[in-house]
Write an enzyme that holds these catalytic residues in place. Sequence first.
Site, PDB file in Angstrom:
ATOM      1  CD  GLU A 254      -2.772   0.889   2.642  1.00  0.00           C
ATOM      2  OE1 GLU A 254      -2.420   1.138   3.118  1.00  0.00           O
ATOM      3  OE2 GLU A 254      -3.940   1.795   2.071  1.00  0.00           O
TER       4      GLU A 254
ATOM      5  CG  ASN B 244      -0.327  -6.627   4.274  1.00  0.00           C
ATOM      6  OD1 ASN B 244      -0.205  -6.180   3.614  1.00  0.00           O
ATOM      7  ND2 ASN B 244       0.794  -6.726   5.044  1.00  0.00           N
TER       8      ASN B 244
ATOM      9  CD  GLU C 195      -6.082   3.932   6.614  1.00  0.00           C
ATOM     10  OE1 GLU C 195      -6.589   3.369   7.684  1.00  0.00           O
ATOM     11  OE2 GLU C 195      -5.579   3.049   5.870  1.00  0.00           O
TER      12      GLU C 195
ATOM     13  CB  ALA D  10      -0.060  -2.242  11.875  1.00  0.00           C
TER      14      ALA D  10
ATOM     15  CG  HIS E 251      -6.907   0.942  12.469  1.00  0.00           C
ATOM     16  ND1 HIS E 251      -6.266   2.211  12.051  1.00  0.00           N
ATOM     17  CD2 HIS E 251      -6.058   0.809  10.784  1.00  0.00           C
ATOM     18  CE1 HIS E 251      -6.731   2.753  11.326  1.00  0.00           C
ATOM     19  NE2 HIS E 251      -5.865   1.793  10.329  1.00  0.00           N
ATOM     20  CD  GLU E 252      -3.576  -1.895  10.594  1.00  0.00           C
ATOM     21  OE1 GLU E 252      -3.737  -2.189   9.363  1.00  0.00           O
ATOM     22  OE2 GLU E 252      -3.313  -0.772  10.477  1.00  0.00           O
TER      23      GLU E 252
ATOM     24  CG  HIS F 285      -8.047  -1.680   7.425  1.00  0.00           C
ATOM     25  ND1 HIS F 285      -8.591  -0.432   7.116  1.00  0.00           N
ATOM     26  CD2 HIS F 285      -7.199  -0.519   7.927  1.00  0.00           C
ATOM     27  CE1 HIS F 285      -8.242   0.550   7.382  1.00  0.00           C
ATOM     28  NE2 HIS F 285      -7.355   0.740   7.576  1.00  0.00           N
TER      29      HIS F 285
HETATM   30 ZN   LIG Z   1      -5.197   2.492   8.410  1.00  0.00          ZN
END
Ligand SMILES: [Zn+2]
Length: 960
Positions: free
Chosen positions: A136, A276, A331, A273, A308-309, A312
Amino acid sequence: MPEPKPFERLPGNVKPLHYAVTLQPNLVKCVFTGSEDVDIEVKEATKQIKLNSLDLTLRDIKVTLASGEKVLPASTEISTPNEMVTLTFDKALPIGKAKLSMAFNGELNDKMKGLYRSKYTSVNGEERYSAVTQFEATDARRCFPCWDEPALKATFDITLVVPSDRVPLSNMPEISREQHESDTNLQVVKFATSPLMSTYLVAVVVGEYDFVEDTSTDGIKVRVYTPVGKKEQGKFALEVATKVLPYYKDYFNIAYPLPKMDLIAIADFSVGAMENWGLVTYRETCLLVDPDNTSASQRQWIALVVGHELAHQWFGNLVTMEWWTHLWLNEGYATFVEFLCVDHLFPEYDIWTQFVTNTYIRALELDCLKNSHPIEVPVGHPSEVDEIFDDISYSKGASVIRMLHCYLGDKDFRAGMNKYLTRHQYNNTYTEDLWAALKEASNKPVGEVMSSWTKQTGFPMISVTSHQDGDNKVLTLTQQRFLADGSTGDSSQWMVPISISTEKKPSETVKEVLLDCKSTQVVLEGISADTWVKLNPGTVGYYRTQYPPDMLDLLMPAMKSKCLPPLDRLGVLDDLFSMVQAGHTNTVEVLKLLKAFEDETDYTVWSAVHNCVARLNQLISHTDFHPSFAAFVRKLFVKIGQKLGWEAKPGEKTEKRPESLKETERPESLRDRETESLRAAERTKVRERPRDRKSERPRKIRKSEKTESLKRPRAGKSEDRETESLRDRRDLKTKEYTLSEHFDPADGTAYDVVKIEDIAYKHYGDEECNNASIALPGSLALLSSSFVTSAGLASLVCVVGPRPSATPWRSSYDTATEEEVSRNAFVNALPPSKTRDMAANRRVSLMSNSRIPTGDAMAVIDDIVKNYQKEQRRKMRKQRREQRRRRRMELRKIRPPRDCRVTEWSAWSPCSKTCGIGEQTRTRTILKHARRGGKACPVLEETTWCGSAGACPRDYFIWS
Ligand SMILES: [Zn+2]
């Protein structure tokens, strides 16, 4: 402003459907080879195929048509500026499916993007490299040629050819492993086919790792990969991740779509972080918990980053933005949801309060600058994409989504989210698609409201006035853009959801209005003239409120009595102070308000008070007002100082305290948070800016340069840490001493200011200077010892520090000391009137270096005695120096002078700031001191600026 680089997106005539990619990294030579077969769909007959490729050498390119015919390109044009390769064929490729095949090779680069190398030290001390990906936003093209745009989703079959003793990982689980046909040291590892996904979410890792694993309640196998020998440090993240996955499944009402979830700590990692799909990569400090060294606040941080990750995995991975313009949604949303999730898992963290101080206020402070930008920024060229990973995307994004969540209510918000994720799964969206789903669920004008926040720069100031109309209170609300410089701004207007609370129910919203014009009136029924009214309960609305003095006066008792909840107390103060800074309100108003905080008990509110006081102090410090201001601040802090003291009380915990203080549980133990966190606030205050580098949140850092371990050998790190901690301690001491000028929690008595200007730590290592330096003993004992005891003696202690030979002075209140005897002798020798005079006129010449309680005669005498003795000692030292000098002169007749010799400069330390202007230092040490009149030692430490002012907007606050 620089012209945007010319940019065009890939043409839509050919689309990828499925990639079969084989990668073979060479971890010794730091190169890799690869090959790919991409199933494509030719949507309109074309002679050209354009796709992305950067820093790769391509060969054996061919297209196999559905008929089986193989076509080679007539020309292959590589454009590095456009990061593109154009294959041109002699005749048009027919509509339909085909397969594009090629081989390629590249470097395992040290740029921490694409497929790159990450250095680590093996168990037997050998320096080795792992191969890691970070794609990214637009770096998949550095690893394999691809249609590297988020909207061009495809499925992926990844195959890795790796040394047998290394761990190969990718997004999907491993499905087969065979020995390489020609090299017995290699294995060919295949991974399952991925779901439809964007190229930026593909990941591979090849290296040496340990792992801990568990299965979540919804049956997902979760592993946390750590450096070899550190798997214990992965347990906390594992616990969080296994709880987070079912939470999100429930929250979004959609199951996690992959069969496994790996979290891995990478030694060299550019962002905090990266989400993926199925293989989330982390900077080590954002994943690993070392029970001996990781602080409770860092654990909170790790919980947030994991939250957070994993958010996603749904919001970003399952449903992806159509183009990077909509990145903020990914985000901002993930930043909001991480708090929802951590609040659910660890209610004791009180994480929303921290959201307000760390995220919401941070966003307001940036966004009131004229050079802020809208959340939603049109972007084109890859170099622009990277720039939008900033505080505005993350913090303002999260803040306006929090406001939206409050405006819609949790039920409608969740229903809308579920609609959105279900409708667009495995697909791409525009920001408006989310608004549409939320509007359907809530029946509110979400699109109109939110567009005013996402497409405009800045935020409004709501000015409120009130008048009484019988039993009713009538508020007039007016909006205008709030700018830090106090200018009235432009004609921007927002649709502002405004909530109002009143004295009757301080923590509840009694009225909600949508301010969709410049000005409106709100009638609050049954609210008498002497009842306070407050806007923005919970400090949720992304705006500042300006109250007139009469409304503030009414709020004051509620602040003092703490009837207003902490976030509201904090919000009122922060809003008012920003009004003062912008010149909308008189500073006296904020000073009046500050007085309401004398009995404050909440750590976060104290942080806001401190922020306010510190900034005022900066402004006033060189004016005649400063002594009065200092007295004001002392009075403000006296009660809390007395309550807490300096030393931690038994059983007390602090969020800022290292785990080494025996907190082995995860932080439910913040039970006594209120008390201890206040003390932490004071420590934070003590530390101030020099410690920023440590407290800076790594997930918000996007370094374009190498991380430390790429720059220097790991073996050196522990030494560096030692030096660093020593330096920090020095900073701490100096700062603590400065603090002692401001207030005394012990008794609140007024004191004269100690004038010690020569805390000569900068001369650390220099024998002469070190002996002359004055400091206070032991870091934590500092504050108490620097405060004068009620008995009234400033117990200054000399030469405590790095040199063990140093001898501390003793307080003259120590029993039967030489000073005591001298003092008595001295006092007895003075005529009574003289003593009185000295007590009355406190600034006698001998008392140059101490602080004396006002009107304390004995303390004055003590001070005089002490200074008298100091003078005597000074004379003796001078005599001794003279003797030594004479001896040296004699020696010199026999031996020549010797100059001081020092080592070479060390390497520059890492920059103290990862964005913006910071500092770096280098040091050298003395090899031989000068003797017999040789040249004295040169400077041993140098500091220089580093970084660049322009780097911040891009570098700050990125953690993907
Ligand atoms: Zn993020």
